[in-house]
Scaffold this motif. Structure first.
Motif, PDB file in Angstrom:
ATOM      1  N   ALA A 251       0.815  -1.221   0.000  1.00  0.00           N
ATOM      2  CA  ALA A 251       0.000   0.000   0.000  1.00  0.00           C
ATOM      3  C   ALA A 251       0.844   1.264   0.000  1.00  0.00           C
ATOM      4  O   ALA A 251       0.315   2.354  -0.175  1.00  0.00           O
ATOM      5  CB  ALA A 251      -0.923   0.005   1.219  1.00  0.00           C
ATOM      6  N   GLY A 252       2.138   1.130   0.211  1.00  0.00           N
ATOM      7  CA  GLY A 252       2.980   2.319   0.386  1.00  0.00           C
ATOM      8  C   GLY A 252       3.551   2.838  -0.915  1.00  0.00           C
ATOM      9  O   GLY A 252       3.619   2.127  -1.921  1.00  0.00           O
ATOM     10  N   ILE A 253       4.006   4.077  -0.875  1.00  0.00           N
ATOM     11  CA  ILE A 253       4.558   4.738  -2.060  1.00  0.00           C
ATOM     12  C   ILE A 253       6.059   4.482  -2.172  1.00  0.00           C
ATOM     13  O   ILE A 253       6.654   4.650  -3.221  1.00  0.00           O
ATOM     14  CB  ILE A 253       4.235   6.248  -1.992  1.00  0.00           C
ATOM     15  CG1 ILE A 253       4.439   6.954  -3.339  1.00  0.00           C
ATOM     16  CG2 ILE A 253       5.048   6.936  -0.899  1.00  0.00           C
ATOM     17  CD1 ILE A 253       3.801   8.321  -3.395  1.00  0.00           C
ATOM     18  N   HIS A 254       6.645   4.054  -1.073  1.00  0.00           N
ATOM     19  CA  HIS A 254       8.077   3.782  -1.061  1.00  0.00           C
ATOM     20  C   HIS A 254       8.322   2.584  -0.149  1.00  0.00           C
ATOM     21  O   HIS A 254       7.638   2.413   0.859  1.00  0.00           O
ATOM     22  CB  HIS A 254       8.846   4.993  -0.535  1.00  0.00           C
ATOM     23  CG  HIS A 254      10.297   4.707  -0.294  1.00  0.00           C
ATOM     24  ND1 HIS A 254      11.227   4.746  -1.311  1.00  0.00           N
ATOM     25  CD2 HIS A 254      10.951   4.338   0.822  1.00  0.00           C
ATOM     26  CE1 HIS A 254      12.420   4.416  -0.800  1.00  0.00           C
ATOM     27  NE2 HIS A 254      12.268   4.173   0.482  1.00  0.00           N
ATOM     28  N   MET A 255       9.300   1.749  -0.506  1.00  0.00           N
ATOM     29  CA  MET A 255       9.579   0.554   0.300  1.00  0.00           C
ATOM     30  C   MET A 255      11.044   0.187   0.111  1.00  0.00           C
ATOM     31  O   MET A 255      11.608   0.428  -0.960  1.00  0.00           O
ATOM     32  CB  MET A 255       8.673  -0.567  -0.219  1.00  0.00           C
ATOM     33  CG  MET A 255       8.742  -1.858   0.539  1.00  0.00           C
ATOM     34  SD  MET A 255       7.560  -3.048  -0.105  1.00  0.00           S
ATOM     35  CE  MET A 255       6.289  -2.980   1.145  1.00  0.00           C
ATOM     36  N   SER A 256      11.645  -0.420   1.123  1.00  0.00           N
ATOM     37  CA  SER A 256      13.006  -0.922   0.931  1.00  0.00           C
ATOM     38  C   SER A 256      12.941  -2.088  -0.059  1.00  0.00           C
ATOM     39  O   SER A 256      11.868  -2.621  -0.341  1.00  0.00           O
ATOM     40  CB  SER A 256      13.588  -1.361   2.271  1.00  0.00           C
ATOM     41  OG  SER A 256      12.770  -2.336   2.872  1.00  0.00           O
ATOM     42  N   ASP A 257      14.088  -2.488  -0.603  1.00  0.00           N
ATOM     43  CA  ASP A 257      14.111  -3.533  -1.635  1.00  0.00           C
ATOM     44  C   ASP A 257      13.441  -4.812  -1.152  1.00  0.00           C
ATOM     45  O   ASP A 257      13.549  -5.182   0.021  1.00  0.00           O
ATOM     46  CB  ASP A 257      15.553  -3.844  -2.038  1.00  0.00           C
ATOM     47  CG  ASP A 257      16.148  -2.728  -2.881  1.00  0.00           C
ATOM     48  OD1 ASP A 257      15.409  -1.784  -3.233  1.00  0.00           O
ATOM     49  OD2 ASP A 257      17.353  -2.816  -3.181  1.00  0.00           O
ATOM     50  N   ILE A 258      12.790  -5.484  -2.087  1.00  0.00           N
ATOM     51  CA  ILE A 258      12.180  -6.785  -1.777  1.00  0.00           C
ATOM     52  C   ILE A 258      13.224  -7.859  -2.059  1.00  0.00           C
ATOM     53  O   ILE A 258      13.741  -7.938  -3.177  1.00  0.00           O
ATOM     54  CB  ILE A 258      10.926  -7.013  -2.648  1.00  0.00           C
ATOM     55  CG1 ILE A 258       9.907  -5.887  -2.383  1.00  0.00           C
ATOM     56  CG2 ILE A 258      10.324  -8.389  -2.395  1.00  0.00           C
ATOM     57  CD1 ILE A 258       8.724  -5.892  -3.324  1.00  0.00           C
ATOM     58  N   PRO A 259      13.547  -8.672  -1.053  1.00  0.00           N
ATOM     59  CA  PRO A 259      14.572  -9.698  -1.288  1.00  0.00           C
ATOM     60  C   PRO A 259      14.068 -10.758  -2.276  1.00  0.00           C
ATOM     61  O   PRO A 259      12.864 -10.916  -2.455  1.00  0.00           O
ATOM     62  CB  PRO A 259      14.785 -10.325   0.098  1.00  0.00           C
ATOM     63  CG  PRO A 259      13.785  -9.736   1.018  1.00  0.00           C
ATOM     64  CD  PRO A 259      13.016  -8.676   0.313  1.00  0.00           C
ATOM     65  N   SER A 260      15.001 -11.469  -2.898  1.00  0.00           N
ATOM     66  CA  SER A 260      14.595 -12.539  -3.817  1.00  0.00           C
ATOM     67  C   SER A 260      14.009 -13.689  -3.005  1.00  0.00           C
ATOM     68  O   SER A 260      14.253 -13.817  -1.802  1.00  0.00           O
ATOM     69  CB  SER A 260      15.789 -13.002  -4.644  1.00  0.00           C
ATOM     70  OG  SER A 260      16.676 -13.721  -3.832  1.00  0.00           O
ATOM     71  N   PHE A 261      13.196 -14.496  -3.675  1.00  0.00           N
ATOM     72  CA  PHE A 261      12.547 -15.598  -2.972  1.00  0.00           C
ATOM     73  C   PHE A 261      12.319 -16.739  -3.953  1.00  0.00           C
ATOM     74  O   PHE A 261      12.296 -16.528  -5.169  1.00  0.00           O
ATOM     75  CB  PHE A 261      11.214 -15.125  -2.359  1.00  0.00           C
ATOM     76  CG  PHE A 261      10.288 -14.452  -3.338  1.00  0.00           C
ATOM     77  CD1 PHE A 261       9.436 -15.195  -4.141  1.00  0.00           C
ATOM     78  CD2 PHE A 261      10.283 -13.063  -3.470  1.00  0.00           C
ATOM     79  CE1 PHE A 261       8.590 -14.577  -5.046  1.00  0.00           C
ATOM     80  CE2 PHE A 261       9.432 -12.441  -4.386  1.00  0.00           C
ATOM     81  CZ  PHE A 261       8.593 -13.205  -5.172  1.00  0.00           C
TER      82      PHE A 261
END
Ligand code: ZN
Ligand code: ZN
Length: 329
Positions: A251-261
């Motif tokens: 829901a956010g406009i900014h986020m830290s990187d999403i790790p690989s999975f």
């Protein structure tokens, strides 16, 4: 008028005396009563959202009263209570606008980012993007509905159908949308930082069936999840908790990187997606819905001059519910 102004990203807001804004064609001038403080404001101050208008008056959850109208503006009467959201202007002509997706407009202007917002005694807004505020809500309790509520609502809509909903990060937006989701029959699982008993208690009091720490195995087999905290790891955590066909919405406009999975987590038609901005239709649907639930916003009130303290409290997770600036009568 008195305003809290962002002069350079990375610096605290400074209190300034500015000339009253003058409503241009199609705009209205608003006496601001209250303005909600959003995590997005923090991302703008910190420079995670680049290229804001500078100097800038932040604030995109404005509740106030119309005091005058610019040329051609006739939607509201003097004294009418209006709300001003994040979406401040669209071109109406690009392919997104033409297909009912004005939230993605190529030339959109956003309140408190491209346009001056509501951390001030007065503000102007394009009347077509303002909303009437349902009478049930006092000004300060209405303010958080205009972004926290609206973005939460859009996220809930895009999360699809199901029975079990996870809310990752239980702040301003989640505490509103929890009530809407419960009213719509969802079983809500509220996931917070480990040991945050106060927030978990708030979640239960708002109808969450379960509240606990992120990673708790009890919050599993979910049909949908909305991630409100700006932490990329939570997208993967939420995906891990999804039932087949489940959707994870950021829901956010900014986020830290999403790790690989591993692909296995996405397999079985699970979806991971973001939600951006709002359309006017979202607001027209959501505000009456919020009144009918009825949503009760839990607010922490600050005087206008304490806007920096409000932002800092959001940064450090010290706000239970939503932060609101009390500005005028
Ligand atoms: Zn457009
Ligand atoms: Zn916002």
């Amino acid at each position: 008028m008195r305003a809290m102004v962002l002069e350079a990203q990375g610096d605290p807001l400074v209190e300034r005396e500015l000339p009253d804004p003058v409503p241009a064609e199609g705009q209205i001038l608003i006496e601001v009563s209250t303005c909600g403080v959003c995590r997005t404001d923090l991302h703008i101050v910190d420079g995670e959202l680049t290229e804001p208008k500078l100097p800038l008056v932040l604030g995109h959850q404005i509740v106030g009263r119309m005091i005058s109208a610019g040329e051609g503006a006739g939607r509201f009467a003097e004294g009418d209570r209006v709300g001003v959201p994040w979406l401040g202007w669209t071109d109406g002509t690009c392919r997104f606008c033409r297909s009912g997706r004005e939230n993605l407009c190529e030339h959109a202007k956003f309140t408190g980012y491209d346009l001056d917002g509501g951390y001030a005694e007065r503000a102007v807004a394009d009347e077509r993007f303002c909303f009437p505020i349902p009478g049930e809500f006092p000004d300060d309790h209405a303010a958080p509905l205009l972004c926290a509520g609206l973005i939460g609502y859009r996220s809930l809509r895009l999360a699809g159908e199901g029975e079990r909903l996870g809310l990752y990060g239980f702040g301003s937006s989640a505490h509103i949308i929890c009530q809407v989701a419960v009213a719509r029959g969802w079983h809500v699982y509220a996931l917070t930082r480990e040991g945050d008993g106060e927030t978990q208690e708030l979640a239960r009091s708002l109808g969450a069936e379960w509240a606990g720490a992120v990673g708790d195995p009890e919050a599993a087999d979910l049909d949908a999840a909305i991630v409100f905290a700006p932490v990329g790891d939570l997208m993967v955590e939420a995906l891990r908790a999804m039932a087949p066909g489940g959707t994870v919405v950021s829901a956010g406009i900014h986020m830290s990187d999403i790790p690989s999975f591993p692909y296995e987590l996405l397999w079985h038609e699970r979806t991971m997606r973001s939600v951006a901005n709002l359309t006017r239709l979202d607001g027209e649907e959501f505000l009456p819905l919020a009144a009918s639930v009825p949503v009760e916003t839990s607010i922490q009130v600050y005087p206008l001059g304490d806007a920096n303290r409000a932002l800092d409290d959001i940064r450090h997770g010290r706000v239970g519910g939503s932060a609101v600036l009390e500005i005028g009568g």
